[in-house]
Write a protein that holds these residues in place. Structure first.
Motif, PDB file in Angstrom:
ATOM      1  N   LYS A 167      -3.225  11.881 -16.088  1.00 36.60           N
ATOM      2  CA  LYS A 167      -1.943  12.549 -16.340  1.00 36.60           C
ATOM      3  C   LYS A 167      -1.483  13.332 -15.116  1.00 36.60           C
ATOM      4  O   LYS A 167      -0.286  13.335 -14.783  1.00 36.60           O
ATOM      5  CB  LYS A 167      -2.081  13.487 -17.542  1.00 36.60           C
ATOM      6  N   PHE A 168      -2.426  13.961 -14.434  1.00 30.55           N
ATOM      7  CA  PHE A 168      -2.088  14.752 -13.252  1.00 30.55           C
ATOM      8  C   PHE A 168      -1.543  13.850 -12.147  1.00 30.55           C
ATOM      9  O   PHE A 168      -0.501  14.141 -11.543  1.00 30.55           O
ATOM     10  CB  PHE A 168      -3.335  15.505 -12.777  1.00 30.55           C
ATOM     11  N   THR A 169      -2.241  12.759 -11.873  1.00 35.52           N
ATOM     12  CA  THR A 169      -1.787  11.857 -10.805  1.00 35.52           C
ATOM     13  C   THR A 169      -0.496  11.135 -11.189  1.00 35.52           C
ATOM     14  O   THR A 169       0.310  10.811 -10.316  1.00 35.52           O
ATOM     15  CB  THR A 169      -2.876  10.838 -10.432  1.00 35.52           C
ATOM     16  N   GLU A 170      -0.278  10.918 -12.480  1.00 35.36           N
ATOM     17  CA  GLU A 170       0.996  10.341 -12.917  1.00 35.36           C
ATOM     18  C   GLU A 170       2.148  11.275 -12.566  1.00 35.36           C
ATOM     19  O   GLU A 170       3.218  10.841 -12.100  1.00 35.36           O
ATOM     20  CB  GLU A 170       0.966  10.075 -14.419  1.00 35.36           C
ATOM     21  N   ALA A 171       1.934  12.572 -12.762  1.00 36.16           N
ATOM     22  CA  ALA A 171       2.969  13.553 -12.429  1.00 36.16           C
ATOM     23  C   ALA A 171       3.228  13.585 -10.923  1.00 36.16           C
ATOM     24  O   ALA A 171       4.382  13.700 -10.489  1.00 36.16           O
ATOM     25  CB  ALA A 171       2.558  14.935 -12.936  1.00 36.16           C
ATOM     26  N   LEU A 172       2.176  13.494 -10.126  1.00 35.76           N
ATOM     27  CA  LEU A 172       2.354  13.482  -8.673  1.00 35.76           C
ATOM     28  C   LEU A 172       3.107  12.231  -8.231  1.00 35.76           C
ATOM     29  O   LEU A 172       3.961  12.292  -7.332  1.00 35.76           O
ATOM     30  CB  LEU A 172       0.995  13.551  -7.971  1.00 35.76           C
ATOM     31  N   GLU A 173       2.774  11.106  -8.852  1.00 35.77           N
ATOM     32  CA  GLU A 173       3.480   9.872  -8.517  1.00 35.77           C
ATOM     33  C   GLU A 173       4.965   9.994  -8.880  1.00 35.77           C
ATOM     34  O   GLU A 173       5.836   9.597  -8.093  1.00 35.77           O
ATOM     35  CB  GLU A 173       2.843   8.691  -9.251  1.00 35.77           C
ATOM     36  N   SER A 174       5.265  10.549 -10.034  1.00 38.89           N
ATOM     37  CA  SER A 174       6.660  10.730 -10.446  1.00 38.89           C
ATOM     38  C   SER A 174       7.400  11.682  -9.515  1.00 38.89           C
ATOM     39  O   SER A 174       8.618  11.558  -9.332  1.00 38.89           O
ATOM     40  CB  SER A 174       6.723  11.253 -11.878  1.00 38.89           C
ATOM     41  N   ALA A 175       6.666  12.612  -8.926  1.00 39.33           N
ATOM     42  CA  ALA A 175       7.273  13.574  -7.998  1.00 39.33           C
ATOM     43  C   ALA A 175       7.530  12.970  -6.620  1.00 39.33           C
ATOM     44  O   ALA A 175       8.184  13.602  -5.788  1.00 39.33           O
ATOM     45  CB  ALA A 175       6.379  14.808  -7.870  1.00 39.33           C
ATOM     46  N   GLY A 176       7.004  11.764  -6.382  1.00 40.73           N
ATOM     47  CA  GLY A 176       7.304  11.083  -5.127  1.00 40.73           C
ATOM     48  C   GLY A 176       6.191  11.003  -4.129  1.00 40.73           C
ATOM     49  O   GLY A 176       6.414  10.603  -2.978  1.00 40.73           O
ATOM     50  N   VAL A 177       4.957  11.360  -4.512  1.00 41.99           N
ATOM     51  CA  VAL A 177       3.855  11.278  -3.560  1.00 41.99           C
ATOM     52  C   VAL A 177       3.710   9.835  -3.076  1.00 41.99           C
ATOM     53  O   VAL A 177       3.903   8.879  -3.837  1.00 41.99           O
ATOM     54  CB  VAL A 177       2.541  11.783  -4.191  1.00 41.99           C
ATOM     55  N   ASP A 178       3.413   9.670  -1.800  1.00 43.53           N
ATOM     56  CA  ASP A 178       3.323   8.328  -1.227  1.00 43.53           C
ATOM     57  C   ASP A 178       1.947   7.704  -1.394  1.00 43.53           C
ATOM     58  O   ASP A 178       1.824   6.482  -1.460  1.00 43.53           O
ATOM     59  CB  ASP A 178       3.698   8.376   0.260  1.00 43.53           C
ATOM     60  N   TRP A 179       0.899   8.535  -1.405  1.00 48.32           N
ATOM     61  CA  TRP A 179      -0.439   8.036  -1.697  1.00 48.32           C
ATOM     62  C   TRP A 179      -1.350   9.200  -2.043  1.00 48.32           C
ATOM     63  O   TRP A 179      -1.002  10.367  -1.837  1.00 48.32           O
ATOM     64  CB  TRP A 179      -1.005   7.196  -0.560  1.00 48.32           C
ATOM     65  N   LEU A 180      -2.503   8.871  -2.617  1.00 45.97           N
ATOM     66  CA  LEU A 180      -3.431   9.869  -3.129  1.00 45.97           C
ATOM     67  C   LEU A 180      -4.826   9.636  -2.564  1.00 45.97           C
ATOM     68  O   LEU A 180      -5.228   8.487  -2.355  1.00 45.97           O
ATOM     69  CB  LEU A 180      -3.517   9.789  -4.657  1.00 45.97           C
ATOM     70  N   THR A 181      -5.554  10.716  -2.347  1.00 41.81           N
ATOM     71  CA  THR A 181      -6.977  10.624  -2.048  1.00 41.81           C
ATOM     72  C   THR A 181      -7.730  11.391  -3.122  1.00 41.81           C
ATOM     73  O   THR A 181      -7.465  12.577  -3.345  1.00 41.81           O
ATOM     74  CB  THR A 181      -7.317  11.210  -0.670  1.00 41.81           C
TER      75      THR A 181
END
Length: 357
Positions: A167-181
């Protein structure tokens, strides 16, 4: 010679063709260390190297040319400043200043568990409020025309929490993050014990943006095996790079990139424990030379080198003795002599892995 063929990485959509990265490490990922790693990396392996954590409360009032943490090498590219912050009034001017250095992008730290970052609601504390964390991503995206990533942990508490992580990473993706580590250890675990790469795999399967994993990678074979086994879009290497600053060269050769780093034409990367042990001594001398060029204060050079040795020398048979030698040196000249003497006196083969990483 046969070589490893990687499955495609979604990082290529961002122009990242070599999906092995060197992590942000406090006190270690400064300009001299990045120079050291680059000196062992083939030019065609354009790996991303991260800076230390940089406080956005400080950056607007600091000088790029004289602040140790902000220094870059002439013409340096493919580096990523890692930002600590949560307020637009600090993040926006920090990004604007750092853009003049020509970085590849910016990374937001949402994983550091150290107390002084937590008191400002930085680091892993941002994982305590999903909406708040997503807004920090939006702030960075408004300020930066370059890619913005987030480095986070496998949980904000005592244990891993996959449901929360998704759920947390889904929110970051919706906010426009380009990639995650994802560093797949929860906050309480810090850097101890095994990293659960199944968390990385689960996040990677759930997200549309690239997902990189970080943790438990001690050598080139670990990096390649982990990439394939857990379907990540990339592997971030941390403390092992302080023992093996040539690790990207080793990975490149396994991938069929047989080009040597600049200035080492016709040479091959160290592979055996004995070769790596001998090269470590040479790398230490080179690192010391770079630090003298980059940091005018001798005390800074000594302190930074000792921390580098304390981190990386544990992979070596006589690593503790080597580190103790560095603590006794009263000057850079004494330290250089001690490194040379150690290399002449001691066969110091490298361990493939160490416990308690």
């Amino acid at each position: 010679m046969s070589h490893v063929v990687l499955r495609p990485s979604r990082l290529s959509s961002l122009g990242i063709d070599f999906p092995f990265l060197i992590a942000p490490m406090v006190g270690l990922s400064h300009v001299s260390f990045r120079r050291l790693v680059r000196s062992y990396t083939p030019s065609s392996a354009r790996a991303l190297l991260f800076t230390e954590m940089l406080s956005t409360r400080k950056i607007p009032n600091e000088r790029l040319e004289t602040t140790n943490e902000l220094k870059t090498a002439p013409g340096e590219t493919h580096f990523v400043p890692q930002l600590l912050g949560n307020e637009e009034k600090y993040i926006a001017p920090s990004v604007a200043k750092l853009l003049t250095l020509n970085p590849f992008g910016f990374d937001i730290n949402m994983g550091c568990p150290v107390a002084h970052t937590l008191k400002h609601n930085w680091g892993v504390r941002l994982m305590g409020d999903t909406a708040y964390a997503a807004e920090v991503v939006r702030i960075c995206k408004r300020a930066s025309p370059l890619p913005v990533s987030v480095k986070l942990r496998g949980g904000n508490g005592e244990v891993e929490d996959l449901d929360f992580l998704l759920k947390f990473t889904e929110a970051l993706e919706s906010a426009g993050v380009d990639w995650l580590t994802v560093h797949p250890r929860p906050r309480a675990q810090r850097h101890k014990g095994d990293a659960n790469w199944e968390l990385v795999q689960a996040v990677r399967r759930a997200r549309s943006v690239p997902v990189v994993g970080n943790g438990n990678v001690q050598n080139a074979d670990d990096a390649l095996a982990t990439y394939e086994a857990f379907e990540s879009d990339g592997v971030m290497i941390a403390r092992a790079a302080t023992a093996r600053p040539w690790i990207l060269w080793q990975i490149a050769r396994r991938l069929g990139l047989f080009e040597a780093p600049p200035g080492r034409e016709g040479q091959r990367c160290p592979e055996t424990p004995e070769e790596e042990g001998r090269e470590y001594v040479q790398a230490c001398l080179k690192h010391l030379e770079f630090m003298q060029e980059d940091f005018p204060c001798e005390v800074d050079v000594l302190d930074k080198f000792r921390f580098f040795a304390a981190t990386g020398a544990r992979w070596f048979q006589f690593g503790h003795s080597f580190w103790k030698m560095t603590t006794k040196a009263k000057s850079v000249a004494q330290l250089r002599d001690g490194i040379v003497d150690f290399g002449e006196r001691c066969e110091n083969p490298m361990e493939k892995t160490v416990k308690h990483l």
